[in-house]
Design an enzyme around this catalytic site. Structure first.
Site, PDB file in Angstrom:
ATOM      1  N   ASP A   1      -0.492  -7.553   1.409  1.00  0.00           N
ATOM      2  CA  ASP A   1       0.092  -6.206   1.480  1.00  0.00           C
ATOM      3  C   ASP A   1       1.611  -6.293   1.668  1.00  0.00           C
ATOM      4  O   ASP A   1       2.142  -6.103   2.773  1.00  0.00           O
ATOM      5  CB  ASP A   1      -0.555  -5.436   2.635  1.00  0.00           C
ATOM      6  CG  ASP A   1      -0.165  -3.963   2.642  1.00  0.00           C
ATOM      7  OD1 ASP A   1       0.400  -3.493   1.637  1.00  0.00           O
ATOM      8  OD2 ASP A   1      -0.428  -3.290   3.656  1.00  0.00           O
TER       9      ASP A   1
ATOM     10  N   GLY B   1       2.836   6.237   9.069  1.00  0.00           N
ATOM     11  CA  GLY B   1       4.257   6.466   8.890  1.00  0.00           C
ATOM     12  C   GLY B   1       5.103   5.261   9.245  1.00  0.00           C
ATOM     13  O   GLY B   1       6.273   5.182   8.882  1.00  0.00           O
TER      14      GLY B   1
ATOM     15  N   SER C   1       4.039   2.227   8.311  1.00  0.00           N
ATOM     16  CA  SER C   1       3.709   1.249   7.285  1.00  0.00           C
ATOM     17  C   SER C   1       4.950   0.771   6.542  1.00  0.00           C
ATOM     18  O   SER C   1       5.850   1.562   6.219  1.00  0.00           O
ATOM     19  CB  SER C   1       2.732   1.861   6.278  1.00  0.00           C
ATOM     20  OG  SER C   1       1.483   2.091   6.872  1.00  0.00           O
ATOM     21  N   GLY C   2       4.989  -0.529   6.256  1.00  0.00           N
ATOM     22  CA  GLY C   2       6.106  -1.106   5.524  1.00  0.00           C
ATOM     23  C   GLY C   2       7.280  -1.501   6.390  1.00  0.00           C
ATOM     24  O   GLY C   2       8.169  -2.218   5.942  1.00  0.00           O
TER      25      GLY C   2
ATOM     26  N   HIS D   1       0.823  -1.216   0.000  1.00  0.00           N
ATOM     27  CA  HIS D   1       0.000   0.000   0.000  1.00  0.00           C
ATOM     28  C   HIS D   1       0.858   1.269   0.000  1.00  0.00           C
ATOM     29  O   HIS D   1       0.361   2.353  -0.298  1.00  0.00           O
ATOM     30  CB  HIS D   1      -1.009  -0.006   1.165  1.00  0.00           C
ATOM     31  CG  HIS D   1      -0.438   0.353   2.497  1.00  0.00           C
ATOM     32  ND1 HIS D   1      -0.118  -0.586   3.457  1.00  0.00           N
ATOM     33  CD2 HIS D   1      -0.142   1.556   3.059  1.00  0.00           C
ATOM     34  CE1 HIS D   1       0.345   0.026   4.540  1.00  0.00           C
ATOM     35  NE2 HIS D   1       0.330   1.324   4.327  1.00  0.00           N
TER      36      HIS D   1
END
Length: 824
Positions: free
Chosen positions: A681, A773, A775-776, A628
């Site tokens: 994801d 922030g 994410s990932g 995402h």
């Protein structure tokens, strides 16, 4: 025989020539040794017996004469002298004159002790300091092995004799007292080491700097012993702050020792340190007087970058009078190490008719034992605290006045404490709130909600539960969604009784319900593994690792555990990953990470812009992040590699120049990523050139496809995301520990949105979570002393809300895909 290397193997037989003996009788076998042989044998036997007897005699009789070099360091106060500046300079005439007098009187002092006079070699004065004049010295003895303990006792008795009363030595003009002496650590006087000594005086106008030899251009030198004698002006104390500290992890090899003295005395040893300390949480020490000694010892192997420290002076003040309805106080230098030999007293007075509640959010005061000798905090008339106390330890005082006294002894300091005080009404200590047994006050709505908000569980006892809660037989309430999840939440199994399974579900032997599709899939989805019982299949279909030699392993997490389970070591190859550099969306409810604590953490920026997402290093060319994060929108082409720049080895967002900046060659989002459900994801990023690994840049380990992370296990999340829902990003990398949440419970909490490719983790009471922030970024799992990439930060319902865990991409489900795309 003669062998010619020019001949072939066929010619070997003809190339062997036996030379004739000059006397054929010499080739005949002898029948016995003869008379000469018997005599020679007896002589040899006698010599051997004599040697054995001699060795035994030496061992039991002469060994008592074997002597050890013993060095004792100490200090004494000269009461009939006044300190002059020339005493700082060991080359001055004044220094040498007084040093000679001290050495003469030390010899005289030792002569009074029969145990010491026989073995005394000599003394050397190392330094002088104020007060009247304090002399720091080393005394050397040659001590027979069998007398070592007696000499130790004799030296200790000198301290008692000369500290209880002032005595004049038998010969000489000096009057002295307060003799302190102890054996020097043998690591500090090895003759194999190069010895260097420095003397520095901190002035108020500027700070001094000390650093390990070669720093910062090269690693410190092997087999070294370096000392720094540090001074401040009279009436001041010294502050030593290491802005860089990176030594070998094993303190038996390389170490720094800090003393509250000018000579290396264990009785004034503040701390011995090795390993790594982050600049974001610097190692700092304060002296009790105007002197300090720093020693640095290295062995011959594994030399590291070393250290640099700043030395400043200031006037120490602590304690005082506190008043008003609330306030705070802390130990000197908190949260860094407090000084030794220090006493601070805070006298607290609140308005008449009120009582006082003391709280200690942080408390680390030396080691301490139950009766708290040494360093401690005394609440006068109430209690004494020491050691490491739980966060927010609370003490109530039924008075409007109290004194809090902090004392530290002469050695081994710690981080100290922070404290707050507030008033409460004697008749109503918790107005409009519920009072816990530990005197904590909480909101009444938190009573009987299944969560331990008090910390001692007071508010969860003797509960009458409403229809939305499980009424446990032990009168505890638990949330209904915990019923029949296979976990004994009540503590008496009430929530796991009479559990039936829905259509399409398999009932485990422990009454847990799992999908029928998970039966015999090779993964133990039931907590007791009963969904895999009686399944007939090839062992390699349920293996946790396929070896290069074709062998299949069913042991959980066999990779990189230090054991060759395969037999060809293939389960232990590719293990240069998951090791932290050293040896502490922003994460909501977390704390700042130490520099290099997560060397695989990556900060993804839009070019020439701010941090957007996180990622993890899995090799020198590849990163893992969330799909995402790389979806185009109207304004920005997030899916294009040229949009991004990746910062590796970054700790503080304002210090990007210290990190390694890399650009991307390509981005590979998972082809089945669902933009609406966040299923699948995950995405891969290839760097445009390989990165060089270092202490702050290295990969995280990848799990195998069959790895699973049990419910309740602790995992770690990290990132620069928002510190609260809707808040701003963090300037410094944050970390937090959360727990794996049961997937059935999580699916119910998240309204049926959880797939098998998602993992839930968090703290269901709220307060700790990933956020925008983050994410990932990585959710890492520690096993076999290595960190594995268990999940990728994906989505959540807000941030850190109660009963709303964070959702993470389940990396083991994508292990084959990662290998296919990257070869890693």
């Amino acid at each position: 025989f003669v062998y010619s290397p020019l001949l072939t193997d066929k010619d070997w037989d003809t190339a062997v020539t036996f030379l004739p003996a000059s006397d054929n009788k010499k080739l005949e076998k002898k029948r016995g040794p003869g008379k000469v042989g018997i005599i020679v044998g007896l002589v040899i036997l006698a010599a051997v017996l004599a040697l054995i007897i001699g060795l035994l005699a030496w061992h039991f009789h002469f060994r008592k004469d074997l002597k050890l070099q013993k060095i004792y360091t100490g200090s004494l106060r000269i009461t009939n002298q006044v300190f002059v500046d020339a005493y700082e300079n060991s080359d001055s005439a004044e220094f040498k004159s007084l040093a000679n007098q001290v050495m003469d009187q030390l010899k005289s002092m030792y002569s009074e002790s029969p145990e010491l006079s026989k073995y005394y070699i000599g003394s050397r004065v190392q330094a002088f300091s104020e007060g009247s004049v304090i002399a720091y010295y080393e005394s050397e003895f040659a001590v027979p092995v069998v007398q070592e303990a007696a000499v130790d006792r004799a030296v200790s008795s000198l301290s008692e004799t000369y500290s209880t009363k002032v005595r004049r030595a038998q010969q000489g003009p000096l009057v002295f007292d307060h003799v302190v002496s102890s054996a020097l650590d043998t690591r500090l006087f090895s003759k194999a080491r190069t010895s260097t000594r420095f003397a520095q005086h901190a002035r108020s106008s500027a700070e001094e700097t000390i650093k390990s030899p070669g720093f910062p251009d090269q690693p410190y030198t092997p087999n070294s012993f370096v000392q720094w004698q540090l001074r401040a002006d009279p009436g001041h104390v010294l502050k030593l702050s290491f802005d860089t500290f990176n030594l070998e992890k094993n303190c038996s090899n390389d170490f720094v020792r800090v003393y509250d003295s000018l000579v290396a005395m264990d009785k004034h040893l503040m701390a011995e340190k090795c390993g790594f300390y982050s600049p974001s949480n610097p190692l700092t020490f304060i002296s009790s007087r105007n002197v300090m000694l720093v020693t640095f010892v290295t062995n011959e192997e594994e030399n590291f970058p070393g250290f640099r420290a700043r030395v400043t002076q200031f006037k120490l003040a602590c304690g005082g009078k506190l008043s008003g309805s609330s306030g705070s106080f802390k130990s000197p230098n908190f949260p860094s190490y407090y000084p030794p030999s220090t006493t601070c007293q805070w006298d607290i007075e609140v308005p008449n008719g009120k009582f006082i509640k003391l709280k200690f959010p942080k408390f680390m005061v030396s080691t301490g034992s139950p009766n708290c000798p040494g360093d401690n905090v005394q609440i006068v008339g109430k209690s004494t605290l020491c050691g490491q106390q739980p966060a927010n330890t609370m003490v109530t005082v039924n008075s409007n006045q109290v004194s809090v006294v902090f004392k530290s002894d002469s050695s081994q300091v710690d981080r100290g404490f922070s404290a707050t005080y507030e008033v409460f009404e004697p008749s109503d200590p918790c107005p409009d709130q519920f009072q816990c047994n530990n005197k904590r006050c909480i909101d009444p709505s938190l009573r009987c909600d299944g969560w331990n908000d008090c910390g001692d569980g007071t508010e969860e006892k003797n509960c009458k539960c409403d229809a939305s809660m499980i009424q446990c037989r032990n009168e505890v309430c638990k949330p209904m969604f915990w019923r029949c999840d296979g976990i004994n939440d009540c503590g008496d199994d009430t929530d796991e009784l009479n559990c039936g399974c829905k259509i399409g579900e398999f009932k485990c032997k422990n009454d847990q319900c799992v999908s029928e599709k998970l039966k015999c899939d090779g993964n133990p989805d039931c907590k007791d593994g009963s969904d895999e019982d009686g399944c007939t299949r090839d062992i390699c279909k349920v293996s946790t690792f396929a070896c290069n030699n074709g062998k299949c392993i069913t042991k959980q997490n066999p990779m990189c555990d230090g054991q060759d389970d395969c037999g060809d070591n293939s389960d232990e190859s590719s293990c240069d990953c998951g090791k932290k550099a050293y040896t502490k969306s922003r994460i909501v409810g977390g704390q700042e990470a130490d520099m290099g604590e997560f060397p695989w953490q990556v900060s993804l920026h839009i070019k020439n812009s701010a941090h957007v997402c996180g990622a993890s290093i899995i090799s020198d060319r590849w990163l893992v992040t969330a799909a995402h994060c790389v979806q185009d929108d109207v304004k920005i082409k997030y899916a294009q590699a040229g949009t991004w720049e990746a910062y590796l080895g970054l700790h503080r967002q304002t210090e990007k120049q210290k990190a390694t900046k890399k650009f991307l060659k390509q981005i590979i989002p998972h082809k089945n990523y669902n933009v609406y459900t966040y299923d699948n994801d995950i995405a891969l990023m290839e760097l445009d050139s390989p990165v060089t690994f270092s202490a702050t840049i290295r990969p995280i380990c990848l799990p195998t496809a069959t790895d699973f992370f049990p419910t309740g296990e602790t995992v770690t999340i990290s990132g620069w995301g928002a510190t609260r829902e809707g808040g701003a990003g963090a300037p410094v990398l944050q970390k937090a520990n959360v727990r794996i949440i049961n997937s059935t419970v999580c699916d119910e909490l998240m309204n049926g949105q959880i797939t098998s490719r998602m993992t839930c983790a968090g703290v269901l009471s709220g307060g700790v979570d990933a956020c925008q922030g983050d994410s990932g970024g990585p959710m890492s799992f520690l096993t076999n002393d290595r960190m594995f990439l268990a999940g990728v930060v994906s989505w959540g319902d807000g941030c850190a809300r109660r009963n709303k865990p964070g959702i993470y991409t389940n990396v083991p489900k994508f292990r084959a895909w990662i290998k296919e795309k990257t070869g890693v």
